[in-house]
Motif scaffolding. Structure first.
Motif, PDB file in Angstrom:
ATOM      1  N   SER A  20     -28.935 -50.316 -42.171  1.00  0.00           N
ATOM      2  CA  SER A  20     -29.210 -48.891 -41.977  1.00  0.00           C
ATOM      3  C   SER A  20     -28.783 -48.478 -40.573  1.00  0.00           C
ATOM      4  N   ASP A  21     -28.095 -47.361 -40.492  1.00  0.00           N
ATOM      5  CA  ASP A  21     -27.678 -46.805 -39.206  1.00  0.00           C
ATOM      6  C   ASP A  21     -28.045 -45.327 -39.220  1.00  0.00           C
ATOM      7  N   ALA A  22     -28.815 -44.903 -38.229  1.00  0.00           N
ATOM      8  CA  ALA A  22     -29.331 -43.526 -38.257  1.00  0.00           C
ATOM      9  C   ALA A  22     -29.384 -42.956 -36.853  1.00  0.00           C
ATOM     10  N   GLN A  23     -29.223 -41.655 -36.799  1.00  0.00           N
ATOM     11  CA  GLN A  23     -29.334 -40.932 -35.531  1.00  0.00           C
ATOM     12  C   GLN A  23     -30.144 -39.666 -35.755  1.00  0.00           C
ATOM     13  N   ALA A  24     -31.112 -39.455 -34.883  1.00  0.00           N
ATOM     14  CA  ALA A  24     -31.906 -38.224 -34.894  1.00  0.00           C
ATOM     15  C   ALA A  24     -31.673 -37.499 -33.580  1.00  0.00           C
ATOM     16  N   THR A  25     -31.457 -36.206 -33.666  1.00  0.00           N
ATOM     17  CA  THR A  25     -31.247 -35.404 -32.469  1.00  0.00           C
ATOM     18  C   THR A  25     -32.115 -34.160 -32.525  1.00  0.00           C
ATOM     19  N   THR A  26     -32.511 -33.728 -31.357  1.00  0.00           N
ATOM     20  CA  THR A  26     -33.220 -32.458 -31.226  1.00  0.00           C
ATOM     21  C   THR A  26     -32.632 -31.704 -30.032  1.00  0.00           C
ATOM     22  N   GLU A  27     -32.314 -30.467 -30.261  1.00  0.00           N
ATOM     23  CA  GLU A  27     -31.792 -29.621 -29.188  1.00  0.00           C
ATOM     24  C   GLU A  27     -32.669 -28.384 -29.069  1.00  0.00           C
ATOM     25  N   ILE A  28     -33.040 -28.068 -27.845  1.00  0.00           N
ATOM     26  CA  ILE A  28     -33.654 -26.775 -27.554  1.00  0.00           C
ATOM     27  C   ILE A  28     -32.690 -26.061 -26.622  1.00  0.00           C
ATOM     28  N   PRO A  29     -31.828 -25.221 -27.177  1.00  0.00           N
ATOM     29  CA  PRO A  29     -30.747 -24.650 -26.382  1.00  0.00           C
ATOM     30  C   PRO A  29     -31.209 -23.628 -25.353  1.00  0.00           C
ATOM     31  N   ASN A  30     -32.349 -23.001 -25.597  1.00  0.00           N
ATOM     32  CA  ASN A  30     -32.817 -22.001 -24.637  1.00  0.00           C
ATOM     33  C   ASN A  30     -34.228 -21.575 -25.009  1.00  0.00           C
ATOM     34  N   ALA A  31     -35.213 -22.222 -24.400  1.00  0.00           N
ATOM     35  CA  ALA A  31     -36.613 -21.814 -24.586  1.00  0.00           C
ATOM     36  C   ALA A  31     -37.007 -20.984 -23.367  1.00  0.00           C
ATOM     37  N   THR A  32     -37.471 -19.789 -23.598  1.00  0.00           N
ATOM     38  CA  THR A  32     -37.765 -18.891 -22.481  1.00  0.00           C
ATOM     39  C   THR A  32     -39.253 -18.581 -22.409  1.00  0.00           C
ATOM     40  N   THR A  33     -39.737 -18.437 -21.179  1.00  0.00           N
ATOM     41  CA  THR A  33     -41.108 -18.008 -20.930  1.00  0.00           C
ATOM     42  C   THR A  33     -41.093 -16.997 -19.785  1.00  0.00           C
ATOM     43  N   PHE A  34     -41.608 -15.815 -20.047  1.00  0.00           N
ATOM     44  CA  PHE A  34     -41.723 -14.779 -19.016  1.00  0.00           C
ATOM     45  C   PHE A  34     -43.203 -14.480 -18.815  1.00  0.00           C
ATOM     46  N   SER A  35     -43.629 -14.489 -17.556  1.00  0.00           N
ATOM     47  CA  SER A  35     -45.038 -14.286 -17.224  1.00  0.00           C
ATOM     48  C   SER A  35     -45.241 -12.908 -16.615  1.00  0.00           C
ATOM     49  N   GLY A  36     -46.350 -12.302 -16.999  1.00  0.00           N
ATOM     50  CA  GLY A  36     -46.656 -10.982 -16.462  1.00  0.00           C
ATOM     51  C   GLY A  36     -48.090 -10.599 -16.744  1.00  0.00           C
ATOM     52  N   SER A  37     -48.330  -9.310 -16.803  1.00  0.00           N
ATOM     53  CA  SER A  37     -49.667  -8.791 -17.083  1.00  0.00           C
ATOM     54  C   SER A  37     -49.531  -7.409 -17.683  1.00  0.00           C
ATOM     55  N   ILE A  38     -50.645  -6.894 -18.199  1.00  0.00           N
ATOM     56  CA  ILE A  38     -50.691  -5.545 -18.763  1.00  0.00           C
ATOM     57  C   ILE A  38     -51.888  -4.822 -18.171  1.00  0.00           C
TER      58      ILE A  38
END
Length: 879
Positions: free
Chosen positions: A415-433
C-alpha cells in the motif's frame, strides 16, 4: 470438525449484523453444501426470504464464528439500510463504540488514540491537522465492503492497540455486470440561511513568500529599509513603507462575510463494473465508481468562561460548507480459484469552507458596557487522500509438490498512500461593535494583529506492506493451524504554517471597508505587516517506522475446545522535530542540535518488544436454550504510543471546537494488558444474544487536561497519568417479533479510573479516563414487509457524559453531555431495480453541550453547539 459442524448448521445471518441493530425480521436457511459460501433460499414454512441482506452477511457470519478473537462486523447492506454516508457514522452502531466530532471513534470508552485504523490491513496516512489518527468522516460508505472492529488483540494486528482495531475493507471486483446510479437531496432545520463569504483565494502570494526570504522573516519598515540599503538599492523610508503596503495588498482580503440563504444538500453516486471469463481458469474483473456530495451546516456555538460565565461569554455564528468527491478504480484477476490479484486506487477529496462571526465579552470588556468584541473568521480546508493498494491471495492447491502443503495459503499486500491538507488562506479580523449608538458602529481593533492571514500545509505519506502464511495440519483428526507473517509501515509527516499579521490604528468599519486598496495605499493611514502566530511554534516534521514479524498456533483440541496462542515482535522508531520557519539566524536550529545530543532528549526514540496473546474457545449446544453457543476468553499485552502531534513541541488550534492545544515532547507510551470474555448464543429463527466482559490495565495512560490560559480562553495539553483501568460488560442481541418487526441493539456498561499523582495542577487526581462513557446504547426497531416492497428502521444512539478534558487549578473536569440521536429510515422498492430512501436524523433536535464546575462550585455550560434535524431523500437504480 468444528468448522464443518457450524457450516452444516448454517447459522442465520443475524449473527453478523446483530451488533449494528439492522437485520431482517425473517431469515432463509440453506441447503448449500459445506463448500458453498452463499445461502440458497429454500421454501420453509413461515419463512420469508429477504435476499437484499444476505450476500455479504453470510461471509461475515462465518468470519465472526471462526475468528478466535472477539470482533464485530458491519456489511454494506447494514450500512446502506441505516443510510450512513460515512464510515464514522456507520461505526457508531457497533457495540461499545461512540462517535466524537463526527469523525473519531471511541471503543470501550477509550479515545481515538487507543484505536488503530487500517484499510485492507494496511496503515494509512491522515489529513487531519490536529491528529495523525485518520478521521473516519473522510471515507464514504459507498466504497466499503465491510467493517471489522476487533476488540481482543491478536498478533496479526499492530501492537498499538487499546480499545480496538478497525479495518476498513473496501469493495472488491464484481462477479458480474454492475450498473448503479443514485441521486439525493436534503436539508437541515438549523441551516436554512447562514454565513457565506466572497472568496477563499489561492495560496500564499509569491510576493509575500519572496519577501519573507529576502527580509529573513522580519517585514518591519526599518528592516526592509536596512536590507535594501545594504544591498545598494538606496530606498527612502516612504519607499520601504510602500513595499510593506504592496505586501498587504497582495493578501486576499475579499472575504466579506454576509448572511445568505443556503442551498440544500446534493449527492450523486455512479457505479459500473463487470467480470469476464477469459478461460476456464482465468477470470478478469474491473469496476469504477464515483461519488459527489455537498452540504451546508450551521454549527453555531455559545461559549462561557469557567471563571465568570455571566461576564465573559461569546456567541459564535458559524456556517460550514462541505464538498466531497470520491473516485475508486478496482482491477482484479482470479486463476484456478486459488490465486487472486487485486489492484485498487482511491482518490478522496474533502473540502470544508467555513465562515464565522464571534461576538463576546470578557473580564476586560464587561457586558455592561454593551460593546462586544467581534472576530470575523474565514477558513478553507482542502483535504485529499490518494491510496493505491496491490494485494494477492494464493493457495498452493494442485501446484503443491507434496500433498501436505496443498492447503498452504499466502495473503500479501502493498500500500502506498499520501494525505494532504491545504489551508490556502484562513483569515481572522478582530474588532468590536458599539451597540450604544444607532445604528451600531463597528470598529477594527487598534492592534498589530487586527488582521491575520494563516497559510497551512500538511503532507502525510505512508508506505505499508505485509503478508501472512497459513498451513492447517491434521493431527489424528484434530486440526492444528500454523501461521506467521510480517507487517511494515514507514510514515513521514510535514506540517508547515505561516501567519501574516496586519496591524492598523483604530478605524471605524468592518474588514471589507477598512482593509481596502484605497485605504492601504493612503500613507496617512497606519498599516503594518509582521509574521508569527503569537501563540508558539506551529510547524514540525516527523517520521515513524514500524517493523514486525509474528506467528501463532491455532489448535482445535476437540470438537468443543480450541486453543490459540501467538506472539509479535515489533520494532518502533519515531522522531518529531519542531521547525521554526522564521529562524534565519540559525539560533533555533543550533538549540535543536544541542538538545538532540542530550542523552535524555525527547525528540526521537526507538524501542522493540514482544507482545503476546492467548485465547481459549469452547463451543457447544443447548446452553440456556440456545441452539448453539460459543464462549471465548483471551488475554494479551499491547501498547499505545502518543500521537505525532501530541509529541510535537508545537501549538495548534483544534478546528472542530476552536480550542488551543499544546503538544508535550515528554509523553510516554501506555502499556496495556487486555482481558476479554465473550459468550455468543444463537437460537432458532435468527434470534441471538451476546454478552462480553472486558478489563484493561493501563500503565502511564495519556490524558488531555486543561492548560494554562486566560480566564476566557480554553487551552488544552497532554500528560501521562500514573495508572488506569477500564472494565465493563457489553450486551447485544436480536429478537424477531410478529408481523415483520424485529428488535435489536446493544448496551455497554463500563467504568474507568485513572490516578495522577505526578502533576499537582490536576484538580481530581483519581477520576474516570478522558473520553470514557459509563454507558453506550444502540437500539433499533425494524420492519420488513412480506412483499419486500417496504422496510423501515427507527434507530436510537446515546452515550453517557464523558470527560472532555481534565480540570486544573481547582476547576472540576469538563464533561461533554449525553447526545441522544433518534433517526428514522424508510426504504421503498417499487421494482426490483428501483428504490427510494427517506432518512430523518436527530429527530430529538439534540445539541452538543459541555459543562464544567468551577472552583466556587458553580456548574457552567462552557460550550453549546447546534446540530439540528436533517431530512434526506435519495432515488437509486441498480442493474
Amino acid at each position: 470438525m468444528l468448522t464443518k459442524r457450524f457450516a452444516r448448521k448454517q447459522l442465520p445471518i443475524a449473527v453478523a449484523l446483530a451488533s449494528s441493530g439492522l437485520m431482517s425480521s425473517a431469515f432463509a436457511q440453506s441447503d448449500a453444501s459445506d463448500d458453498s459460501d452463499q445461502f440458497r433460499p429454500i421454501a420453509l414454512e413461515e419463512v420469508v426470504v429477504v435476499g437484499r441482506l444476505q450476500s455479504v452477511a453470510a461471509s461475515l457470519t462465518d468470519e465472526r464464528l471462526e475468528l478466535p478473537y472477539s470482533a464485530d462486523f458491519l456489511g454494506f447492506e447494514a450500512i446502506s439500510r441505516a443510510g450512513d454516508s460515512t464510515i464514522g457514522a456507520a461505526l457508531r452502531r457497533v457495540t461499545g463504540v461512540t462517535l466524537v466530532d463526527n469523525k473519531f471513534i471511541y471503543i470501550r470508552g477509550l479515545g481515538e488514540r487507543y484505536s488503530n485504523v487500517t484499510v485492507n490491513g494496511a496503515a494509512v496516512p491522515s489529513p487531519d491537522l490536529a491528529r495523525s489518527v485518520i478521521p473516519l468522516d473522510l471515507f464514504p460508505s459507498s466504497i466499503v465492503e465491510s467493517l471489522k472492529v476487533q476488540k481482543s488483540w491478536g498478533p496479526e494486528l499492530p501492537a498499538n492497540f487499546g480499545g480496538g482495531a478497525i479495518d476498513i475493507r473496501t469493495r472488491s471486483v464484481p462477479t458480474g455486470p454492475v450498473a448503479a446510479v443514485s441521486i439525493g437531496t436534503g436539508l437541515n432545520t438549523e441551516s436554512d440561511d447562514g454565513l457565506t463569504y466572497a472568496s477563499s483565494g489561492g495560496s500564499m502570494p509569491k510576493s509575500l513568500s519572496g519577501a519573507i526570504d529576502r527580509y529573513k522573516g522580519d517585514l518591519s519598515q526599518s528592516n526592509i529599509l536596512d536590507v535594501e540599503n545594504d544591498a545598494g538599492n538606496g530606498i527612502s523610508r516612504d519607499e520601504a513603507e510602500q513595499i510593506q503596503r504592496n505586501l498587504i495588498r497582495s493578501l486576499n482580503r475579499n472575504v466579506g462575510i454576509k448572511k445568505s440563504s443556503l442551498d440544500p444538500d446534493r449527492d450523486i453516486k455512479v457505479d459500473l463494473g463487470n467480470a469476464w471469463d477469459v478461460s476456464d481458469d482465468l477470470v478478469l474483473g474491473a469496476s469504477i465508481s464515483g461519488a459527489y456530495d455537498e452540504e451546508y451546516r450551521n454549527k453555531n456555538q455559545v461559549k462561557r468562561s469557567i471563571g465568570s460565565p455571566n461576564d465573559s461569554f461569546s456567541n459564535v455564528d458559524r456556517t460550514v460548507y462541505e464538498e466531497r468527491t470520491t473516485l475508486a478504480i478496482v482491477l482484479g484477476a482470479e486463476y484456478a480459484n486459488d490465486n487472486t490479484l487485486q489492484l485498487s486506487h482511491y482518490l478522496i477529496q474533502n473540502d470544508a469552507d467555513e465562515a464565522r462571526i464571534t461576538t463576546g465579552f470578557s473580564n476586560n470588556n464587561p457586558a455592561s458596557e454593551n460593546r462586544p468584541d467581534v472576530d470575523y473568521v474565514t477558513r478553507l480546508e482542502e483535504r485529499e487522500l490518494e491510496l493505491t493498494q496491490l494485494s494477492g491471495k494464493h493457495r498452493l492447491g494442485e501446484f503443491s509438490p507434496i500433498e501436505a502443503l496443498e492447503m498452504l495459503s499466502l495473503d500479501w499486500f502493498y500500500s502506498d498512500a499520501q494525505a494532504t491538507t491545504e489551508i490556502p488562506n484562513a483569515t481572522t479580523f478582530s474588532g468590536s461593535i458599539d451597540r450604544t449608538t444607532s445604528p451600531e458602529t463597528p470598529f477594527i481593533s487598534q492592534s498589530s494583529t487586527a488582521g491575520q492571514f494563516a497559510f497551512l500545509s500538511l503532507e502525510d505519506n505512508v508506505e505499508s506492506w505485509g503478508g501472512r502464511a497459513e498451513l492447517p495440519i491434521d493431527i489424528d483428526g484434530r486440526e492444528l493451524t500454523v501461521s506467521g507473517g510480517w507487517w511494515n509501515s514507514e510514515k513521514s509527516r510535514e506540517y508547515y504554517g505561516y501567519t501574516a499579521n496586519v496591524g492598523t490604528n483604530a478605524t471605524i468599519g468592518t474588514p471589507q471597508t477598512v482593509f481596502t486598496d484605497d485605504r492601504i495605499n493612503d500613507l496617512n493611514n497606519v498599516f503594518d505587516i509582521s509574521m508569527g502566530s503569537g501563540f508558539g511554534n506551529e510547524s514540525y516534521v516527523a517520521a515513524q517506522k514500524i517493523s514486525a514479524v509474528y506467528g501463532g498456533l491455532d489448535f482445535r483440541m476437540t470438537e468443543e475446545w480450541r486453543l490459540t496462542v501467538g506472539a509479535r515482535w515489533e520494532e518502533y522508531q519515531q522522531a518529531v522535530l519542531p521547525v521554526n520557519l522564521l529562524d534565519y539566524t540559525g539560533v533555533f536550529n543550533q538549540q535543536l542540535i544541542n538538545q538532540l545530543q542530550d542523552p535524555d532528549q525527547t525528540f526521537a526514540f526507538q524501542n522493540d518488544d514482544i507482545y503476546s496473546s492467548f485465547a481459549l474457545t469452547y463451543s457447544g449446544l443447548g446452553l440456556i436454550g440456545a441452539e448453539e453457543f460459543q464462549v471465548r476468553f483471551s488475554v494479551s499485552d499491547t501498547v499505545v504510543r502518543p500521537d505525532l502531534r501530541e509529541l510535537a513541541d508545537v501549538a495548534y488550534i483544534d478546528p472542530e471546537l476552536s480550542v488551543r492545544v499544546f503538544g508535550n515532547p515528554a509523553l510516554k507510551s501506555t502499556e496495556i494488558r487486555n482481558y476479554d470474555l465473550r459468550g455468543e448464543f444463537y437460537y432458532e429463527g435468527g434470534d441471538n444474544f451476546t454478552v462480553s466482559l472486558f478489563y484493561k490495565d493501563l500503565d502511564l495512560p495519556i490524558e488531555q487536561v486543561e492548560g494554562a490560559g486566560s480566564d476566557d480562553d480554553t487551552v488544552l495539553r497532554y500528560i501521562n497519568g500514573d495508572s488506569g483501568e477500564v472494565y465493563g460488560v457489553e450486551f447485544e442481541g436480536l429478537k424477531t417479533l410478529p408481523a415483520g418487526f424485529f428488535l435489536s441493539g446493544n448496551v455497554t456498561l463500563s467504568d474507568s479510573e485513572i490516578s495522577i499523582t505526578s502533576n499537582n495542577e490536576v484538580t481530581n487526581t483519581d477520576r474516570r479516563l478522558t473520553g470514557h462513557s459509563k454507558y453506550v446504547v444502540n437500539a433499533s426497531l425494524g420492519y420488513d414487509s412480506p412483499d419486500e416492497r417496504h422496510s423501515a428502521s427507527l434507530l436510537y444512539n446515546v452515550s453517557s457524559e464523558r470527560i472532555f478534558f481534565a480540570g486544573t487549578s481547582g476547576n472540576d473536569d469538563a464533561f461533554e453531555q449525553p447526545f441522544g440521536s433518534l433517526d428514522l429510515i424508510y426504504n421503498y422498492y417499487p421494482t426490483e431495480n428501483l428504490s427510494l430512501k427517506v432518512k430523518l436524523t436527530n429527530l430529538l433536535d439534540s445539541s452538543r453541550e459541555f459543562e464544567q464546575k468551577n472552583s466556587s462550585g458553580t456548574n457552567v455550560k462552557i460550550l453549546e453547539q447546534e446540530v439540528g434535524t436533517s431530512v434526506g431523500l435519495s432515488l437509486s437504480w441498480k442493474y
